[in-house]
Design a protein around this motif. Sequence first.
Motif, PDB file in Angstrom:
ATOM      1  N   PHE A 122       9.488 -11.859  26.874  1.00  0.00           N
ATOM      2  CA  PHE A 122      10.328 -11.281  25.690  1.00  0.00           C
ATOM      3  C   PHE A 122       9.521 -11.175  24.586  1.00  0.00           C
ATOM      4  N   LEU A 156      16.060 -14.869  31.585  1.00  0.00           N
ATOM      5  CA  LEU A 156      15.278 -14.691  30.439  1.00  0.00           C
ATOM      6  C   LEU A 156      13.905 -15.306  30.743  1.00  0.00           C
ATOM      7  N   TYR A 193      16.385  -6.268  25.165  1.00  0.00           N
ATOM      8  CA  TYR A 193      15.779  -7.224  26.317  1.00  0.00           C
ATOM      9  C   TYR A 193      16.760  -7.828  26.945  1.00  0.00           C
TER      10      TYR A 193
END
Lengths: 445, 293, 439, 380
Positions: free
Chosen positions: C421, C416, C405
Amino acid sequence: MSQGQRWKTRPLEFWAKAKELRADWQKSIEKQDKVVGQGNTGFADWSAAFPAITVIEDNPAGAMISHKNPPFARKSRLACEIRGWGREICGYHNNCWGGQFLGCQDDGTPFPYRRFVVPFPCVCDSHGKRGQQCRDFEAMPQWMADQCIYFGPRDARRDEPMLEHKTWCQLKVVNDIERIFGQPLDEEEYIRQLDTVSVVRAYAQEISVLMAQTIPTPLSVKDLYSVYTIGGLTKVNPDDTIAFWKLVRDEVKWRADNQIAAVGNERFRWIEAHPPSWHMLKYYRYLEKFGAVCLGSQYSHMMSGGLQRREDGTISGNWELEPKGTAPYPADTPLATREDIVRYSFGPDARYPYTFKIDEYLYPDKIVEFAGMMQADGALLGLWRCGVGCTMTRKEQAMRLRDAGYQVLLYEGSQPGDRTDLDEKQFFDRLDGWMESLGLERLED
Amino acid sequence: MSKYGIWPECVWRSPEMNWRAARRITAGIDAGTTSTQAAVLCDGALFSYASLATGVDFNRSATLAMERALEGTDMTVADIHAMGRTGWGSANVPFPAQHIDEVQCHAKGGRFLFGPEVHTVVDLGGQTCKAIRLFDWDRVRDIMMNDKCATGMGRSIERLCELLEIPITEIGPRSLEVQTDPEPVSTTCFAFANTETMGLFGRPEFRAEPLSEAEVYASHLFAVAWRILGTIGKLQPLDVGDIQVYGALGFTGGLAKNPGITRRIERELKVTALESRYDPMLAGAIGAALLAG
Amino acid sequence: MKGQIWETRPLEFWAKAKELRASWQNSIDAQKQVLGQGNIYFCDWQAAFPAIRIVEDNPNGAMISNKSSSFARKSRLACEIRGWGREICGYHNNCWGEQFLGYQANGEPFQYREFVIPFPCVCDSHAKRGQQCRDFAPVPQWMDDQCMYLGERDAAREAPMLDHRTYCTLREINDLERIFGQKFDDEKLHKLIEDHFLIEAYARDISYYMATTIPTPLSVKDLYSVYTIGGLTKVDPDETVKFWKMVRDEVKWRAENHIAAVGNERFRWIEAHPPSWHFLKYYRYMEKYGAVCLGSQYTHMEGGAQLEKKADGSIDRRDRLFYPKDTPLETREDAVRFFKTPDAREVKHFKIDEYIRPKAIQEFAEIMQADGAVLGLWRCGVGCTMTRKEQAMLLRESGLSVLEYEGSQPGDRTDLDEKRFLDQLDAWMESLGLRKLED
Amino acid sequence: MDQFKQLVENRHAYAQSWKARTGGKVLGWYEPYFPEELAYAAGILPVRLLARHEPDDRSEKWMYAACYPARDILNQFLKGRYDYLDGMVTVEGCQWMYHAFESTLRSRPEFWNHYLFLPDYTDAPTSKTVLRSELQVFQEKLEAWTGRTVTDADLDWAIEVYNKNRLLLRQIYELRRAQEPVILGSEMMHLILADQVMDKAEMNEILERFLEELEQRTPHRDCIRLMLIGSETSDAALEEMAESLGANVVVDELDTGSSYFWNNVLPQKDRLMALALRYLGRPHNPIKDNNWRRRPQHIFELYEDFSADGVIIAKQIYCHLHGTDNYAVWKLLRERNIPYLFFERDTTLPEEETRLRLESFLTVVRQGATHVCGWHKTLA
């Protein structure tokens, strides 16, 4: 009429105006609305052509501190010394820049920290390195320039690249100040400053010539000292400067025509080589008790640009005569671009401005010629332990004057702005001894 | 052409000015990546302007913009004494105009729109953000542009509005309806930022209830505003302390009309930007006209 | 807990760990100590000075990212506008933005560092750490090197390197004495060296039990409250030794009595480097699938790369290079050479192990009996990203299922997308046939 | 196209023809601190690995968030462009370059390779002994690989050839000081790049002929003088763009530019120590400029010496080393009021994006450049 007085004397009328202009200069450097810089703009104050830029020379500030406030001068010199500045560094420097480390001026007000440094080009190394105090203290905009020198008569071929160099340096200063501080340069005002210098120079020359040729001298050096920096080292409004110098020239001319003496009992004319000890100006009056009047030095006549004797024996400004001096560009030279103005300000002679120091550097026997022009009988030369520019060639000059028949007295001290090493009692005893050796006793009034 | 992501096209003409009386007529064209503007000035005063989306062909957009600016007046291109062109597509402008770089145009245009007291002009264009620091006499002291990629610029807000099907004029005000700004989206790279923003509508994992629509807009526009702060802040930062703006601040370009970004930048800088009578997108064109010839 | 297979118990050392961590934070006091930036790694020689305090910026940067996102954002912006690149490590920008802002996350004035000692590491970001203070103000500074060469150990090549590293550390200690006038207590240094080797031994035991016991007595989220004590966050040396012994004993007891960190453990996975410190909750999210994380070589920093698979297949302590215990330590130089060990490359440090042996991660996965790995691809922080994709290829070659990731860096939450995720994790678990055990 | 640009673009063909001619080995190197003289003394052709401008289609699998030169060099290895190399060597430096080196080894284990440690702390007395010992190890490994011993005479000859090369490069480089230079920035950059991928003896002859040719050249007209600093480059695209906008890059502080040849090897009895002192004393790149800062001061001295008007900082995206040094460099440029433009480069130089920035920057610089506004030389 005091004892031994032979000529009429009158108080000087321009005295009040001189004090007022000096005060104006002092106030102008304390005003906070301008960007304050360190350095020397030369005789023409180009910094006045910027809306809010002021350039302060540290010489007058250092001399003033030495004259007015010896305890602070001592503290200031110590502050410089403990940080590594050598004790052989010029007194003006230590007096002025100690304040930067102490954070305050001699009157307790906060120190006016400089925000940029323009060059102080001069043969004197101390001037050449001047500005280093602010630059090494903190990062700020700074520029350099050179006092170009070569020996012998003027050589146009050697002048050409030097003039390019001087023009480039000055153009970079004004262009960068515009860029960094965002103040547009007013080229008309720059030209006006140049015109002011040429007018003031003419007046100053007349005053110097009158002092030289008239016996008794209408003006002594202690009077000249309240005049000689106005428009030079201490810059004020151009119109006031011209008006003031005209006022002084007229009064001196009237006094010369009417035989009004600066010192009533003048019977012995003597010269100096460099500025006196600013904290001890009283020795001029002390010698006047003997009828000995001081005509000053090439330094105190700096605004006249230096004097020279014509073939017919008459005296004139330095550049009127070929080959040594070179007339500046004619007054009506067209000034289309900023570069033209800068070139006009330097004139065709790369070694200009012809201050007394360059004369000493290039013509060691110039002092004999100066003594002759001033119709002097003797000379009193200071040997300074620090301040390289004030001491170089001094002993050699004493030898040349003695060879030419002048009575010369040497005395030792630190530097005009630093009272250490000058034993005042011993100095006055020497003056008495010197006068007596010349058969001049004191004329008690 | 989608209808959400485009600023409404506009044309304006000064009602009282008689252009024939003008001694000098200049025009400027700002052929930007996202929109094109044309402005006509008579003796330094704004006579008429037109603004439209650039579309595919710079050449056609520039011609159309100038035609619309002159529509309804009997002035023709031949009457214009001097013309300037600027912007990404400046080379494709089909008129005999002098090319002038964008920073000078936005500096000059910014002083025209906000007056001489503006010292920092920030152009929030379609693909570049330019922060320009000026002195009083429109001397450019310093410029900073977004490092490289067009992240967080007009193009990305345009695509966002199409995705969320909200008019570009409303996304800013709607985003200001929140009390406190939520956590911004993690990136302003408009490919990822748009998908992340879409994701915010879904059921959250670690939060009681999903974000409101206003909070989602706020989260995206706050990230864009923060990215632009980086460019503004690089104009001569202080040694210590928060970001400081030099003098009065003025926004130009398309995103200047998006309060969701400008208000958030003002809040962080603790200043209020200057307002202008005219559309801030015109700064480039007006500057080109003033500098032309 | 649904699907629970083993017994679980709360950890007793938890309170003590929190207390020690808090004491580290409060004990940094610029008034009473001379603050320095840098890393003294494992032997806490700063404690031999009366009032020298060396603060590493990693834990500080990670804490800011974990506690206050808005302040971390402001701090990173303060660095960016002054020229620090966006590819600079998040810990650095979080911590040193405070220096430019002039105040800390809690509003108090920033405690400016008065000297800089090196942070030698293969990671360039560490090697240049300390530059923030040096470029900001001219403070005393020293340098050192993470010596490096490839292949097997070569004693001839290491001799000048050992002299170099000893010279650098000795120079630091001597100069600190000279400049700040604090006497260095050489006797205390010997005690600190012993503590250092004791702590390593306890940490190695903990790593051993985590690796060899199914279910693991400790998961990575518990280890994170322990692993910096005495390493990156230094507190009183004696307390540190006592604490590590307590943790070792508790983990040993839990391993012997099959007390699991995660009751429904059915999938063991590892990482390569620290996680996103603002998003630790993804460990609990994975535990809903019965997937427990054993950490990375980073988290076993203290124990570090000190376990290996022996020839007979068993996992045991890795034999390492030490000077013999009874080596006489007359001079300060002897003591410094002794605690730096004859291994110039310090292979025990996880980053060096990775640098020299990219296959190290395969060995680590095998030792930890892991079934999969979640590897973060960080956009900035070169040391955390180097060789990461290559390691993913290596792990896949040894049969593990690997999920990658993207994000900025453990201390920088930009790039992020948390929602995305979590979706990736769901898809990964489902691809392995594991579904959430909703409790 | 100028001759040196051709040499750079045909560097692969040149290396292969050199191998055919001399039968020697070709060694590719990554980091600028590589002591080429040692390899050259062993009869090997050291060749700097330069990137091209292609998307990193093959290396993307191996590397993430690495700078474009590292990704691209690995990409070229994976595509077989460097098959003619006999070996590769790198020196302790930037981690991305090490990553490219290490990943290449995993994909091409048959390459001869060596890793040479050079301390980041270059000023310590022990740094000199460490590097000397590493040079000793490298020499022994070379001798084992080539089967010939490297004598002192070989080393003296190699040092003499390289010092002559640096002298010639410096002589040409100094011509850029002139107000109207005979050589523009782009041609100089191509020249230095060509020098790094060719046999120095052959290059010395070319440079001598080129020096004579320069004397006949009519100088270029005076224009804005720029300084280029930032991450290493492998082309002169930026210099060419500056020239198209009426400016000229007169000086640079790049690893692939002036820093490559700035100082000489001072011969001494201990040849290896002479090499060690040269490479520890050269103008530092960010990874080696860690102790008291030298780079900002070196940049300022070059800026003043070559009387530049503005600075362009072109940093590669993901270049963490220049990202760390930016602060100290910006701080110096700000303190000295030097105008600068900062932007990030990537695999290719986006034409319009960069032209826009450069053009705006040049307009700002032109207003303040003394030698441009108000100087008697007429200017375009």
